[in-house]
Design an enzyme around this catalytic site. Structure first.
Site, PDB file in Angstrom:
ATOM      1  N   PRO A 246       0.790  -1.235   0.000  1.00  0.00           N
ATOM      2  CA  PRO A 246       0.000   0.000   0.000  1.00  0.00           C
ATOM      3  C   PRO A 246       0.822   1.285   0.000  1.00  0.00           C
ATOM      4  CG  PRO A 246       0.065  -0.912   2.201  1.00  0.00           C
ATOM      5  CD  PRO A 246       0.789  -1.895   1.324  1.00  0.00           C
ATOM      6  N   CYS A 247       1.536   1.523  -1.099  1.00  0.00           N
ATOM      7  CA  CYS A 247       2.305   2.766  -1.195  1.00  0.00           C
ATOM      8  C   CYS A 247       1.389   3.982  -1.244  1.00  0.00           C
ATOM      9  CB  CYS A 247       3.227   2.723  -2.404  1.00  0.00           C
ATOM     10  SG  CYS A 247       2.407   2.383  -3.982  1.00  0.00           S
TER      11      CYS A 247
END
Length: 283
Positions: A246-247
């Site tokens: 989850p950048c």
């Protein structure tokens, strides 16, 4: 149906961009609907079906005030929580469901000549994606503008691998995160190419709970390298597995959502969608 879903999301993304640009003036439902060429009724219904909340409620989850409050929580937890214990009690944590395995040099030697990669094109709430897998796990997910260029981008990573357009069980399990209760899913395996530093950063991203946010400097602290914020930013930009790593949950310390490899409006869409899933279920 597939084409219509993409058209609907493109309208939602356009609306989110408009909300982001004009949040200070608090645009009305009618103004936003007009911007995406829909009646107020149809826009409200389409948006609520997608997000689970109204556009007005959604705006709260992508606001600077909300982001700053989440960052305060994140900063507080850094004071008394180690990296290993930096987990929320929520059952919707990525790291409870995802294992990252770095490829060995032999697995991507000479452009991945020893790899057999299956790939498919899959709908997500945030537009079409390309999903690719080896026998060990997911090796690539990216949002798609067009399928031909998406496949070319994948092949640039592993130019000598063997490719087959085929939806396997590994891909299906990974994409179930969009449609099913995470607590009922099998563990998702990722099999990805990266340096030791990149793998550490990507592992740290998995400790950011769904509905929460962090900053580049906080991630640098989590990997015990507090002066490496810029290098952390580069590693985040090189993330090969959209959404699952989850950048999108890493934002600026000011509370601004910032840029995203697949577009800042899509980043806001994902953050708001996750916020609605979590916060609107809180008793």
């Amino acid at each position: 149906m597939h084409k219509q879903k993409q058209i609907d999301f493109d309208r939602i993304k356009k609306a989110i961009g408009y909300l982001n640009e004009n949040y200070k003036s608090q645009p009305t439902l009618e103004q936003v609907a007009e911007h995406v060429n829909l009646s107020s009724y149809h826009f409200q219904r389409m948006f609520s079906n997608w997000a689970g909340v109204s556009p007005k409620q959604f705006l709260r989850y992508i606001s600077i005030t909300h982001a700053k409050n989440l960052l305060k929580e994140e900063n507080a937890s850094l004071l008394d929580t180690t990296y290993e214990l930096g987990l929320s009690s929520t059952s919707r944590l990525h790291d409870l469901f995802i294992d990252i395995e770095g490829m060995t040099p032999g697995e991507y030697k000479n452009g991945g000549e020893n790899l057999s990669i299956n790939y498919s094109f899959v709908e997500s709430p945030f537009g079409e994606t390309i999903v690719a897998s080896t026998t060990k796990g997911i090796c690539y997910i990216a949002f798609v503008k067009d399928e031909k260029s998406a496949l070319q981008s994948l092949k640039k990573l592993y130019p000598n691998a063997q490719y087959r357009q085929y939806t396997d069980q590994i891909q299906q399990n990974a994409t179930f995160v969009f449609t099913q209760d995470w607590s009922k899913l099998d563990k998702i395996k990722l099999h990805i190419k990266g340096t030791d530093f990149q793998l550490k950063v990507w592992q740290a991203l998995l400790t950011i709970p769904m509905g929460k946010l962090s900053t580049y400097s906080n991630i640098a602290h989590k990997i015990n390298n507090p002066k490496a914020s810029r290098a952390v930013g580069w590693a985040i930009g090189d993330n090969p597995v959209a959404f699952l790593i989850p950048c999108h949950r890493v934002i600026k310390s000011t509370g601004l959502l910032g840029q995203y490899h697949w577009g800042s409006d899509r980043k806001a869409a994902i953050i708001g969608w996750e916020g609605a899933k979590i916060w609107d279920q809180t008793p």
